[in-house]
Scaffold this active site. Structure first.
Site, PDB file in Angstrom:
ATOM      1  N   GLY A   1      -8.439  -9.558   3.827  1.00  0.00           N
ATOM      2  CA  GLY A   1      -9.879  -9.269   3.754  1.00  0.00           C
ATOM      3  C   GLY A   1     -10.725 -10.051   4.742  1.00  0.00           C
ATOM      4  O   GLY A   1     -11.866  -9.694   5.016  1.00  0.00           O
TER       5      GLY A   1
ATOM      6  N   SER B   1      -0.600  -7.738   5.144  1.00  0.00           N
ATOM      7  CA  SER B   1      -1.867  -8.464   5.290  1.00  0.00           C
ATOM      8  C   SER B   1      -2.507  -8.191   6.665  1.00  0.00           C
ATOM      9  O   SER B   1      -2.908  -9.134   7.364  1.00  0.00           O
ATOM     10  CB  SER B   1      -1.676  -9.972   5.068  1.00  0.00           C
ATOM     11  OG  SER B   1      -1.100 -10.233   3.806  1.00  0.00           O
TER      12      SER B   1
ATOM     13  N   GLY C   1     -14.927  -8.935   7.749  1.00  0.00           N
ATOM     14  CA  GLY C   1     -16.258  -9.513   7.943  1.00  0.00           C
ATOM     15  C   GLY C   1     -16.990  -9.716   6.621  1.00  0.00           C
ATOM     16  O   GLY C   1     -18.102 -10.260   6.595  1.00  0.00           O
TER      17      GLY C   1
ATOM     18  N   LEU D   1     -10.603 -10.238   7.918  1.00  0.00           N
ATOM     19  CA  LEU D   1     -10.964  -9.499   9.136  1.00  0.00           C
ATOM     20  C   LEU D   1     -11.961  -8.369   8.889  1.00  0.00           C
ATOM     21  O   LEU D   1     -12.363  -7.678   9.825  1.00  0.00           O
ATOM     22  CB  LEU D   1      -9.690  -8.933   9.796  1.00  0.00           C
ATOM     23  CG  LEU D   1      -8.845  -9.969  10.544  1.00  0.00           C
ATOM     24  CD1 LEU D   1      -7.457  -9.425  10.863  1.00  0.00           C
ATOM     25  CD2 LEU D   1      -9.546 -10.410  11.835  1.00  0.00           C
TER      26      LEU D   1
ATOM     27  N   LEU E   1      -5.300  -7.129   7.387  1.00  0.00           N
ATOM     28  CA  LEU E   1      -6.711  -7.539   7.422  1.00  0.00           C
ATOM     29  C   LEU E   1      -6.839  -9.004   7.022  1.00  0.00           C
ATOM     30  O   LEU E   1      -7.924  -9.481   6.689  1.00  0.00           O
ATOM     31  CB  LEU E   1      -7.537  -6.657   6.471  1.00  0.00           C
ATOM     32  CG  LEU E   1      -7.564  -5.164   6.836  1.00  0.00           C
ATOM     33  CD1 LEU E   1      -8.182  -4.331   5.723  1.00  0.00           C
ATOM     34  CD2 LEU E   1      -8.324  -4.951   8.151  1.00  0.00           C
TER      35      LEU E   1
ATOM     36  N   TYR F   1       5.545  -6.685  -7.678  1.00  0.00           N
ATOM     37  CA  TYR F   1       4.131  -6.412  -7.941  1.00  0.00           C
ATOM     38  C   TYR F   1       3.990  -5.957  -9.389  1.00  0.00           C
ATOM     39  O   TYR F   1       3.960  -4.761  -9.702  1.00  0.00           O
ATOM     40  CB  TYR F   1       3.580  -5.356  -6.980  1.00  0.00           C
ATOM     41  CG  TYR F   1       3.758  -5.694  -5.507  1.00  0.00           C
ATOM     42  CD1 TYR F   1       3.987  -7.006  -5.086  1.00  0.00           C
ATOM     43  CD2 TYR F   1       3.695  -4.717  -4.527  1.00  0.00           C
ATOM     44  CE1 TYR F   1       4.155  -7.320  -3.745  1.00  0.00           C
ATOM     45  CE2 TYR F   1       3.854  -5.020  -3.180  1.00  0.00           C
ATOM     46  CZ  TYR F   1       4.092  -6.331  -2.803  1.00  0.00           C
ATOM     47  OH  TYR F   1       4.268  -6.637  -1.469  1.00  0.00           O
TER      48      TYR F   1
HETATM   49  N1  LIG Z   1       6.358  -8.341   2.106  1.00  0.00           N
HETATM   50  C1  LIG Z   1       5.558  -9.296   1.719  1.00  0.00           C
HETATM   51  O1  LIG Z   1       5.955 -10.458   1.548  1.00  0.00           O
HETATM   52  C2  LIG Z   1       4.103  -8.961   1.491  1.00  0.00           C
HETATM   53  C3  LIG Z   1       3.161  -9.994   1.311  1.00  0.00           C
HETATM   54  C4  LIG Z   1       1.811  -9.637   1.112  1.00  0.00           C
HETATM   55  C5  LIG Z   1       1.447  -8.288   1.098  1.00  0.00           C
HETATM   56  N2  LIG Z   1       2.400  -7.313   1.266  1.00  0.00           N
HETATM   57  C6  LIG Z   1       2.027  -5.877   1.282  1.00  0.00           C
HETATM   58  O2  LIG Z   1       0.989  -5.675   2.224  1.00  0.00           O
HETATM   59  C7  LIG Z   1      -0.121  -5.019   1.614  1.00  0.00           C
HETATM   60  C8  LIG Z   1      -1.420  -5.464   2.273  1.00  0.00           C
HETATM   61  O3  LIG Z   1      -1.502  -6.870   2.340  1.00  0.00           O
HETATM   62  P1  LIG Z   1      -2.624  -7.718   1.574  1.00  0.00           P
HETATM   63  O4  LIG Z   1      -3.098  -6.981   0.406  1.00  0.00           O
HETATM   64  O5  LIG Z   1      -2.032  -9.073   1.414  1.00  0.00           O
HETATM   65  O6  LIG Z   1      -3.800  -7.892   2.644  1.00  0.00           O
HETATM   66  P2  LIG Z   1      -4.769  -6.932   3.473  1.00  0.00           P
HETATM   67  O7  LIG Z   1      -4.266  -5.547   3.494  1.00  0.00           O
HETATM   68  O8  LIG Z   1      -4.955  -7.648   4.737  1.00  0.00           O
HETATM   69  O9  LIG Z   1      -6.122  -7.033   2.639  1.00  0.00           O
HETATM   70  C9  LIG Z   1      -6.389  -6.203   1.539  1.00  0.00           C
HETATM   71  C10 LIG Z   1      -7.727  -6.579   0.942  1.00  0.00           C
HETATM   72  O10 LIG Z   1      -8.730  -6.543   1.949  1.00  0.00           O
HETATM   73  C11 LIG Z   1      -9.941  -6.034   1.421  1.00  0.00           C
HETATM   74  N3  LIG Z   1     -10.231  -4.763   2.112  1.00  0.00           N
HETATM   75  C12 LIG Z   1      -9.385  -3.779   2.433  1.00  0.00           C
HETATM   76  N4  LIG Z   1     -10.022  -2.783   3.106  1.00  0.00           N
HETATM   77  C13 LIG Z   1     -11.306  -3.166   3.177  1.00  0.00           C
HETATM   78  C14 LIG Z   1     -12.456  -2.587   3.730  1.00  0.00           C
HETATM   79  N5  LIG Z   1     -12.398  -1.415   4.347  1.00  0.00           N
HETATM   80  N6  LIG Z   1     -13.629  -3.269   3.632  1.00  0.00           N
HETATM   81  C15 LIG Z   1     -13.701  -4.466   3.014  1.00  0.00           C
HETATM   82  N7  LIG Z   1     -12.621  -5.071   2.448  1.00  0.00           N
HETATM   83  C16 LIG Z   1     -11.451  -4.430   2.545  1.00  0.00           C
HETATM   84  C17 LIG Z   1      -9.716  -5.799  -0.053  1.00  0.00           C
HETATM   85  O11 LIG Z   1     -10.124  -6.993  -0.709  1.00  0.00           O
HETATM   86  P3  LIG Z   1     -10.823  -6.954  -2.163  1.00  0.00           P
HETATM   87  O12 LIG Z   1      -9.752  -6.439  -3.069  1.00  0.00           O
HETATM   88  O13 LIG Z   1     -11.221  -8.359  -2.416  1.00  0.00           O
HETATM   89  O14 LIG Z   1     -11.994  -6.011  -2.037  1.00  0.00           O
HETATM   90  C18 LIG Z   1      -8.214  -5.597  -0.115  1.00  0.00           C
HETATM   91  O15 LIG Z   1      -7.699  -5.871  -1.386  1.00  0.00           O
HETATM   92  C19 LIG Z   1       0.001  -5.356   0.130  1.00  0.00           C
HETATM   93  O16 LIG Z   1      -0.650  -4.406  -0.679  1.00  0.00           O
HETATM   94  C20 LIG Z   1       1.504  -5.325  -0.040  1.00  0.00           C
HETATM   95  O17 LIG Z   1       1.958  -3.988  -0.199  1.00  0.00           O
HETATM   96  C21 LIG Z   1       3.706  -7.641   1.477  1.00  0.00           C
END
Ligand SMILES: NC(=O)c1ccc[n+]([C@@H]2O[C@H](COP(=O)([O-])OP(=O)(O)OC[C@H]3O[C@@H](n4cnc5c(N)ncnc54)[C@H](OP(=O)(O)O)[C@@H]3O)[C@@H](O)[C@H]2O)c1
Length: 330
Positions: free
Chosen positions: A214, A209, A218, A216, A211, A62
């Site tokens: 994002g 991920s 809505g 999920l 959510l 990252y």
């Molecule tokens: N190990 C791996 O291969 C791998 C892969 C992917 C991710 N990860 C880890 O998992 C973490 C989370 O995964 P992710 O970022 O891919 O997806 P996520 O947590 O499913 O989605 C995060 C995004 O959802 C939106 N969001 C979050 N809370 C919200 C709320 N209360 N209301 C409205 N929108 C909201 C935001 O989008 P906006 O920024 O557009 O507002 C946020 O950036 C990452 O930070 C990382 O640490 C690991």
């Protein structure tokens, strides 16, 4: 508050904060999320801490250490001392030998500015020029030397998890976690053996991920024009197309209805389902690009869904999630 969970010998909250959003200008992660100012990152971390979150997941990948530096600076700015929270980071295997794990550990510790590495994870099973066995052995040597407190993996299959645990056991250690994608829209752990293996081995599954980046929440259903302004790599990773929005609309409707009943948001209901449905085995690391999102996600730990609500979400998600067994049962 949902009771704490285990990460090996460490006690953690069922929700941690994912820190990919702090990548800044890096090569890969920054294509998902735009860079954040240090003040914003400080406020996000503060909001997570205020909401009761006790652990943070970052990675070298990252932003080539930027997320690790931003996180540790934000923790310091919030008055947190090393050892007061749990920090997980990851080694990226891409084009590297297993020996790189030991060679680069001090760089990781420098990036974390005094915060110990409580969990060190192999970021993915593919990409290294060394076999997985050598990589896990190198991780074991770091734990035995006291450089990291425990060892985990990410994106490993059930067979790869079993093998990693076997190698660690031979050295008197255990595999602590496997970080994989899990959400109401991505339930492959149920039919690829990962959930069964985790339960058998006592390994914690860290849901990334949660959510569906994002989907999920809505937010895209409420403002479909946001699809076009979302970076292509994130659109592809989360299946963010207008056709998919239509397909999963029944699930968003269900999340919204349950959210109204609880005075909560769809995102909170999706997280609550995730940390409840799979029992103690699964913890979640939602990411946040705004303090209010971290506040919302941590508050999901306060919710208690009824059996009926859990079952209803299970049923509706079966028809739309990525899981052949779940679909077959629908
Ligand atoms: N190990 C791996 O291969 C791998 C892969 C992917 C991710 N990860 C880890 O998992 C973490 C989370 O995964 P992710 O970022 O891919 O997806 P996520 O947590 O499913 O989605 C995060 C995004 O959802 C939106 N969001 C979050 N809370 C919200 C709320 N209360 N209301 C409205 N929108 C909201 C935001 O989008 P906006 O920024 O557009 O507002 C946020 O950036 C990452 O930070 C990382 O640490 C690991």
């Amino acid at each position: 508050m949902t009771p704490t969970r285990r990460l090996g010998s460490i006690e953690i909250t069922p929700i941690g904060l994912g820190c990919m959003q702090f990548a800044g200008q890096g090569i890969i992660a920054s294509r998902f999320y735009p860079p954040l100012a240090a003040d914003t990152v400080n406020a996000i971390v503060r909001a997570a801490l205020d909401g009761g979150i006790t652990w943070f997941d970052t990675a070298e990948m990252y932003g080539q250490g930027n997320s690790e530096r931003m996180l540790s600076s934000a923790l310091r700015a919030a008055g947190v001392s090393p050892g007061e929270v749990t920090v997980a980071t990851k080694w990226p295997p891409l084009m590297r030998k297993a020996s790189n794990i030991v060679r680069t550990i001090d760089t990781r510790l420098d990036a974390l500015q005094g915060f110990p590495i409580d969990l060190y994870q192999i970021h993915m099973a593919q990409g290294s020029v060394s076999p997985l066995d050598r990589q896990v052995e190198a991780m074991a040597s770091l734990q035995l030397d006291g450089k990291v407190n425990s060892v985990g993996v990410s994106n490993f299959s059930a067979r790869q998890m079993e093998r990693a645990d076997q190698i660690l056991r031979a050295r008197g250690l255990r595999l602590v976690s496997n970080q994989v994608q899990i959400s109401l829209l991505h339930r492959t752990i149920e039919d690829n053996g990962v959930l069964d293996a985790a339960r058998r081995l006592g390994v914690t599954l860290i849901a990334y991920s949660p959510l569906k980046t994002g989907l999920l929440t809505g937010a895209f259903h409420a403002s479909p024009e946001r699809v076009r302004s979302t970076p292509p790599i994130r659109r592809i990773a989360s299946g963010l197309t207008h056709r998919n929005l239509t397909r999963i609309a029944p699930l968003i409707d269900e999340l919204t209805a349950i959210a109204h009943a609880h005075g909560a948001t769809p995102a909170q209901i999706a997280l609550s389902w995730l940390i409840t449905y799979y029992g103690d085995t699964v913890v979640a690391i939602p990411g946040a690009s705004k303090p209010s999102q971290a506040e919302e996600s941590s508050a999901a730990m306060e919710l208690t869904l009824t059996r009926r609500e859990i079952d209803r979400l299970d049923e509706v998600s079966r028809a739309v999630s990525t899981s052949s067994r779940a679909k077959a049962a629908a």
